[in-house]
Design an enzyme around this catalytic site. Structure first.
Site, PDB file in Angstrom:
ATOM      1  N   ALA A  64      39.343  44.272  38.194  1.00 27.25           N
ATOM      2  CA  ALA A  64      39.646  44.136  36.765  1.00 27.25           C
ATOM      3  C   ALA A  64      41.096  43.689  36.577  1.00 27.25           C
ATOM      4  CB  ALA A  64      39.436  45.469  36.049  1.00 27.25           C
ATOM      5  N   THR A  65      41.285  42.745  35.698  1.00 31.59           N
ATOM      6  CA  THR A  65      42.605  42.272  35.251  1.00 31.59           C
ATOM      7  C   THR A  65      42.397  41.725  33.843  1.00 31.59           C
ATOM      8  OG1 THR A  65      42.175  40.060  36.088  1.00 31.59           O
ATOM      9  CG2 THR A  65      43.330  41.539  37.563  1.00 31.59           C
ATOM     10  N   THR A  66      43.310  41.516  33.013  1.00 32.74           N
ATOM     11  CA  THR A  66      44.745  41.727  32.978  1.00 32.74           C
ATOM     12  C   THR A  66      45.038  42.628  31.773  1.00 32.74           C
ATOM     13  OG1 THR A  66      45.204  39.533  33.932  1.00 32.74           O
ATOM     14  CG2 THR A  66      46.978  40.536  32.626  1.00 32.74           C
ATOM     15  N   LYS A  97      38.382  47.435  29.711  1.00 33.16           N
ATOM     16  CA  LYS A  97      39.493  47.815  30.581  1.00 33.16           C
ATOM     17  C   LYS A  97      40.529  48.693  29.888  1.00 33.16           C
ATOM     18  CE  LYS A  97      39.082  43.330  32.860  1.00 33.16           C
ATOM     19  NZ  LYS A  97      39.807  42.106  33.257  1.00 33.16           N
TER      20      LYS A  97
END
Length: 295
Positions: A64-66, A97
């Site tokens: 997972a990003t950002t 996220k």
């Protein structure tokens, strides 16, 4: 984590003594003492080809990003894109996220998605457990330190390539302002004054924030700048997903003030995204002079 099942009770239906004995206000410490195998860092790793989300034999787990976080006049804004990747593949287009951790704080995840989500869920229980036992909210410093300890507990997995690096932010009721705390894989923490980013697209998002951020922005201006920063990250980082206008998948944006946590609803976020997209037509790099509600 539900260990109050039938197997946890004796024949008379009573809970084991460990559940009734006074002790630490830390839920993690209790689990570590009673059933340490339930903690994420204590579980054995699967074989190289058996990690969830990996292709045949490649052992790739979804990442997972950002995440970006910005302090504004009344608190703090945190935003995250929605893409999870497994190697060169898009594993999920709408992953969440950014999570509420208690009434006045939130956390964003970067790193191995499954472990990161589990860590944040455990952190949520940790804060709720403390509040129930102590009858008061944990201080901002206490929350930041507790998350640091949990990250340090994952160091063994991080050294094997399964790193989790959350970003923590919230409203400090004692100080009367929004605060941001960043971490490294060892659990080392650092206070970030105005804004911070984590994840593979962080360097590009940070460059955008340096141009767009200014102190004491309004909530609307800060949300717009957060979306702009995620757009720039997605423009240069393949692991970061930009707003998906066809599927109507927008970033997750959270606002934390003295009034508490609020996730910006999609209906409110959609016109902000459309304004950012309109401003980038014919000028994909954007205009650093444009912030707030200006188009």
């Amino acid at each position: 984590m539900n260990h109050t099942s039938d197997q946890s009770r004796d024949q008379a239906g009573r809970l084991p003594a460990a559940f009734l004995r006074p002790g630490s206000a830390s839920f993690t410490d209790f689990v570590r003492e009673y059933s340490p195998e339930l903690l994420p860092a204590a579980r054995p790793l699967p074989s190289a080809g058996g990690l969830p989300g990996g292709g045949p034999g490649n052992g790739e787990a979804p990442h997972a990003t950002t995440i970006v976080a910005l302090v504004f006049a009344d608190g703090v804004v945190m935003a995250g894109d929605r893409r999870a990747t497994a190697g060169p593949m898009i594993a999920q287009r709408d992953i969440k996220k950014v999570f509420q951790t208690d009434e006045h704080s939130c956390a964003g995840i970067a790193g191995v998605a499954g472990l990161a989500v589990e860590m944040i869920r455990l952190f949520q229980v940790e804060l709720e457990h403390f509040e129930k036992l102590e009858g008061t909210l944990m201080s901002f410093e206490g929350k930041a330190n507790r998350l640091s300890t949990m990250i340090r507990g994952n160091l063994g997995l991080a050294m094997q390539g399964l790193a989790v690096v959350p970003l923590f932010a919230g409203y400090d009721l004692d100080a009367g302002r929004g605060r941001i705390v960043g971490y490294d894989v060892t659990g080392g923490r650092s206070e970030e004054k105005d804004h911070h980013t984590v994840g593979s697209g962080s360097i590009f998002a940070r460059g955008a924030l340096k141009k767009l951020y200014r102190p004491a922005m309004s909530e609307a201006e800060t949300v717009r700048v957060a979306v702009e920063a995620l757009w720039d990250a997605a423009d240069d980082d393949s692991a970061t997903g930009g707003p998906d206008l066809l599927r109507k998948i927008w970033p997750v944006v959270a606002v934390v003030t003295a009034a508490g946590f609020r996730q910006v609803p999609d209906a409110e976020l959609e016109p902000v995204v459309e304004a950012v997209v309109a401003g980038r037509r014919g000028n994909p790099g954007g205009n650093p002079g444009i912030t707030g509600g200006e188009a």
